[in-house]
Structures are given as structure tokens and as C-alpha cells.
Design a protein around this motif. Structure first.
Motif, PDB file in Angstrom:
ATOM      1  N   ILE A   2       0.828  -1.193   0.000  1.00 28.30           N
ATOM      2  CA  ILE A   2       0.000   0.000   0.000  1.00 28.30           C
ATOM      3  C   ILE A   2       0.872   1.256   0.000  1.00 28.30           C
ATOM      4  N   GLN A   3       0.422   2.262  -0.720  1.00 31.08           N
ATOM      5  CA  GLN A   3       1.099   3.556  -0.762  1.00 31.08           C
ATOM      6  C   GLN A   3       0.226   4.584  -0.044  1.00 31.08           C
ATOM      7  N   VAL A   4       0.868   5.427   0.754  1.00 34.63           N
ATOM      8  CA  VAL A   4       0.144   6.445   1.515  1.00 34.63           C
ATOM      9  C   VAL A   4       0.709   7.811   1.134  1.00 34.63           C
ATOM     10  N   GLU A   5      -0.147   8.692   0.673  1.00 41.21           N
ATOM     11  CA  GLU A   5       0.294  10.026   0.268  1.00 41.21           C
ATOM     12  C   GLU A   5      -0.455  11.087   1.055  1.00 41.21           C
ATOM     13  N   GLN A   6       0.288  12.082   1.506  1.00 40.26           N
ATOM     14  CA  GLN A   6      -0.310  13.153   2.294  1.00 40.26           C
ATOM     15  C   GLN A   6      -0.153  14.492   1.593  1.00 40.26           C
ATOM     16  N   SER A   7      -1.155  15.327   1.764  1.00 42.12           N
ATOM     17  CA  SER A   7      -1.089  16.669   1.197  1.00 42.12           C
ATOM     18  C   SER A   7      -1.814  17.653   2.112  1.00 42.12           C
ATOM     19  N   PRO A   8      -1.406  18.923   2.129  1.00 42.41           N
ATOM     20  CA  PRO A   8      -0.189  19.436   1.500  1.00 42.41           C
ATOM     21  C   PRO A   8       1.043  19.059   2.317  1.00 42.41           C
ATOM     22  N   PRO A   9       2.211  19.043   1.719  1.00 41.63           N
ATOM     23  CA  PRO A   9       3.410  18.694   2.487  1.00 41.63           C
ATOM     24  C   PRO A   9       3.761  19.738   3.534  1.00 41.63           C
ATOM     25  N   ASP A  10       3.496  20.991   3.229  1.00 41.27           N
ATOM     26  CA  ASP A  10       3.823  22.079   4.156  1.00 41.27           C
ATOM     27  C   ASP A  10       2.642  23.039   4.240  1.00 41.27           C
ATOM     28  N   LEU A  11       2.432  23.543   5.433  1.00 40.18           N
ATOM     29  CA  LEU A  11       1.306  24.449   5.636  1.00 40.18           C
ATOM     30  C   LEU A  11       1.676  25.451   6.714  1.00 40.18           C
ATOM     31  N   ILE A  12       1.466  26.729   6.424  1.00 41.06           N
ATOM     32  CA  ILE A  12       1.673  27.786   7.415  1.00 41.06           C
ATOM     33  C   ILE A  12       0.315  28.391   7.727  1.00 41.06           C
ATOM     34  N   LEU A  13      -0.019  28.454   8.991  1.00 42.56           N
ATOM     35  CA  LEU A  13      -1.329  28.949   9.407  1.00 42.56           C
ATOM     36  C   LEU A  13      -1.186  30.112  10.370  1.00 42.56           C
ATOM     37  N   GLN A  14      -2.090  31.052  10.238  1.00 41.07           N
ATOM     38  CA  GLN A  14      -2.208  32.091  11.248  1.00 41.07           C
ATOM     39  C   GLN A  14      -2.992  31.486  12.418  1.00 41.07           C
ATOM     40  N   GLU A  15      -2.575  31.799  13.607  1.00 33.50           N
ATOM     41  CA  GLU A  15      -3.289  31.303  14.784  1.00 33.50           C
ATOM     42  C   GLU A  15      -4.777  31.651  14.670  1.00 33.50           C
ATOM     43  N   GLY A  16      -5.617  30.664  14.957  1.00 31.02           N
ATOM     44  CA  GLY A  16      -7.053  30.868  14.853  1.00 31.02           C
ATOM     45  C   GLY A  16      -7.668  30.365  13.566  1.00 31.02           C
ATOM     46  N   ALA A  17      -6.825  30.084  12.569  1.00 30.03           N
ATOM     47  CA  ALA A  17      -7.333  29.614  11.284  1.00 30.03           C
ATOM     48  C   ALA A  17      -7.689  28.133  11.358  1.00 30.03           C
ATOM     49  N   ASN A  18      -8.500  27.713  10.390  1.00 25.23           N
ATOM     50  CA  ASN A  18      -8.856  26.302  10.254  1.00 25.23           C
ATOM     51  C   ASN A  18      -8.076  25.695   9.085  1.00 25.23           C
ATOM     52  N   SER A  19      -7.883  24.384   9.125  1.00 26.71           N
ATOM     53  CA  SER A  19      -7.177  23.735   8.020  1.00 26.71           C
ATOM     54  C   SER A  19      -7.618  22.282   7.889  1.00 26.71           C
ATOM     55  N   THR A  20      -7.351  21.733   6.710  1.00 29.27           N
ATOM     56  CA  THR A  20      -7.655  20.332   6.427  1.00 29.27           C
ATOM     57  C   THR A  20      -6.436  19.666   5.839  1.00 29.27           C
ATOM     58  N   LEU A  21      -6.051  18.534   6.411  1.00 20.90           N
ATOM     59  CA  LEU A  21      -4.956  17.727   5.893  1.00 20.90           C
ATOM     60  C   LEU A  21      -5.564  16.476   5.284  1.00 20.90           C
ATOM     61  N   ARG A  22      -4.938  16.022   4.191  1.00 21.57           N
ATOM     62  CA  ARG A  22      -5.520  14.888   3.483  1.00 21.57           C
ATOM     63  C   ARG A  22      -4.528  13.735   3.409  1.00 21.57           C
ATOM     64  N   CYS A  23      -5.070  12.520   3.488  1.00 13.87           N
ATOM     65  CA  CYS A  23      -4.288  11.301   3.383  1.00 13.87           C
ATOM     66  C   CYS A  23      -4.983  10.399   2.373  1.00 13.87           C
ATOM     67  N   ASN A  24      -4.284  10.073   1.287  1.00 17.71           N
ATOM     68  CA  ASN A  24      -4.809   9.145   0.284  1.00 17.71           C
ATOM     69  C   ASN A  24      -4.049   7.831   0.384  1.00 17.71           C
ATOM     70  N   PHE A  25      -4.758   6.730   0.248  1.00 18.84           N
ATOM     71  CA  PHE A  25      -4.082   5.443   0.271  1.00 18.84           C
ATOM     72  C   PHE A  25      -4.498   4.627  -0.951  1.00 18.84           C
ATOM     73  N   SER A  26      -3.574   3.780  -1.391  1.00 19.09           N
ATOM     74  CA  SER A  26      -3.712   3.162  -2.710  1.00 19.09           C
ATOM     75  C   SER A  26      -4.570   1.906  -2.725  1.00 19.09           C
ATOM     76  N   ASP A  27      -4.890   1.395  -1.546  1.00 17.03           N
ATOM     77  CA  ASP A  27      -5.649   0.151  -1.504  1.00 17.03           C
ATOM     78  C   ASP A  27      -6.647   0.211  -0.351  1.00 17.03           C
ATOM     79  N   SER A  28      -7.560  -0.731  -0.347  1.00 15.42           N
ATOM     80  CA  SER A  28      -8.533  -0.779   0.743  1.00 15.42           C
ATOM     81  C   SER A  28      -7.813  -1.007   2.065  1.00 15.42           C
TER      82      SER A  28
END
Lengths: 110, 111
Positions: A2-28
Motif C-alpha cells: 500500500i502507498q500512503v500520500e499526504q497533502s499538502p506537504p507544508d502548511l503555514i497557518l495564522q493562529e485561529g485559522a482552520n485547516s484540512t490535511l488529506r491522506c490518500n491510500f492506494s488500496d482498501s
């Protein structure tokens, strides 16, 4: 395996902001973990989430196993959220070895 | 927090010397793992154990050996340390659910 990919690789946030990190995987997968590695190097378990949605304070995670992805939401970010977020999944059914993504480097600035 | 300790937490050693790192757990979990973490490579599995005296290789096992004579202890040995083995080493444990918990890490420097 199985391959696991994450995005974005780098993220800079201002305190108080919201964010979403994603993880994709190649198999069930039959489970998925999210970890936070803080600036001191400690790896902290965030979620063990084979499917569905879980919440823990300002963090929540959703895994859609049928579509092979998981999302980690950070709301009202704080400087203590800085660090690297890893997702990991077993390398196969019945396999207790994890395949890790390369991580999301998050920096929260005040 | 899962009861996992690693010793030593920091070590500096010279090339060619043997080094043993210890992982100790108080959770009575069946599975134990050794990883190394290096910039640009993330976490890579060295060896793992699925029971007392039952071990197997991971993806970067060359130059490393392991032993598990008791449920609670998993030892990682570098028979003859090299500079390429300078790294941060993490131990992890897992029970029947396969959810892994990590120890605090050992920073090893080989000069």
C-alpha cells in the motif's frame, strides 16, 4: 504494498485559522491512524479511525474507506498544533506493519 | 498514555562499536516494532516482533539485529555502528487492534 500520500506537504497557518490535511491510500484499508509529532519529536496518537468521523477537542478526522482517503481537520489552530502530522495504514489485511505517509509539516504563527 | 520507555534516550558512540537500545512496555502487548526516522525518509521499519522469540525483518534491517526474550522487552542491537546509523530510533507497541503507540525515542549519534 500500500502507498500512503499526504497533502499538502507544508502548511503555514495564522493562529485561529482552520485547516484540512488529506491522506490518500492506494488500496482498501481496515484501519487508519493519525499521529502528531510535536517540535520535541514526540509521536502522539490522535485518531484510530477505520471509517467514519471522530472528534477530539478542536481536532476531528474522517475516513472514507471506500474512496481511500482520510481527512484531519484542525479548527481554531493554536501554536501548539505546530509539528508534523502523519497518517499510517496497515500494509494489508491482517498485516500489523504500518505504511506511513511522508507527513504534513504544519507551522502555526501567532 | 501507553506505558513505553526507551533507554538510553541519547547516546553518542564511535564507529565500529556495538550498541544496544532497549524498549520496555508495561501493556502486555503482543506486537513490538523498531523504527528509525531520518529527514526526508519519514519513519522506516527496522524489525518487528509478534511474540516472544518471534521476530521478522522490516524494510531497513541490514546492520541491525533484535531479540525478544520477554513480552515486555524488545532489544535492538547495532553490531558495529556506522555513521549511516545516526538517527532517531522509535519503538512502538500494538495489541490485538493493531493500533500502534510510540515510545519517546532514542537519539543516536555515531561519530
Amino acid at each position: 504494498g500500500i502507498q500512503v500520500e499526504q497533502s499538502p506537504p507544508d502548511l503555514i497557518l495564522q493562529e485561529g485559522a482552520n485547516s484540512t490535511l488529506r491522506c490518500n491510500f492506494s488500496d482498501s484499508v481496515n484501519n487508519l491512524q493519525w499521529f502528531h509529532q510535536n517540535p520535541w519529536g514526540q509521536l502522539i496518537n490522535l485518531f484510530y479511525i477505520p471509517s467514519g468521523t471522530k472528534q477530539n477537542g478542536r481536532l476531528s478526522a474522517t475516513t472514507v474507506a471506500t474512496e481511500r482517503y482520510s481527512l484531519l481537520y484542525i479548527s481554531s489552530s493554536q501554536t501548539t498544533d505546530s509539528g508534523v502530522y502523519f497518517c499510517a495504514s496497515p500494509r494489508g489485511y491482517g498485516n500489523n506493519r504500518l505504511a506511513f505517509g511522508k507527513g504534513n509539516q504544519v507551522v502555526v504563527i501567532p | 498514555d501507553a506505558g513505553i520507555t526507551q533507554s538510553p534516550r541519547h547516546k553518542v558512540t564511535e564507529t565500529g562499536t556495538p550498541v544496544t537500545l532497549r524498549c520496555h512496555q508495561t501493556e502486555n502487548h503482543r506486537y513490538m516494532y523498531w523504527y528509525r526516522q531520518d529527514p526526508g525518509h519519514g519513519l522506516r521499519l527496522i524489525h518487528y516482533s509478534y511474540g516472544v522469540k518471534d521476530t521478522d525483518k522490516g524494510e531497513v534491517s541490514d546492520g541491525y539485529s533484535v531479540s525478544r526474550s520477554k513480552t515486555e522487552d524488545f532489544l535492538l542491537t547495532l553490531e558495529s555502528a556506522t555513521s549511516s546509523q545516526t538517527s532517531v530510533y522509535f519503538c512502538a507497541i500494538a495489541g490485538t487492534s493493531s493500533e500502534q503507540y510510540f515510545g519517546p525515542g532514542t537519539r543516536l549519534t555515531v561519530t
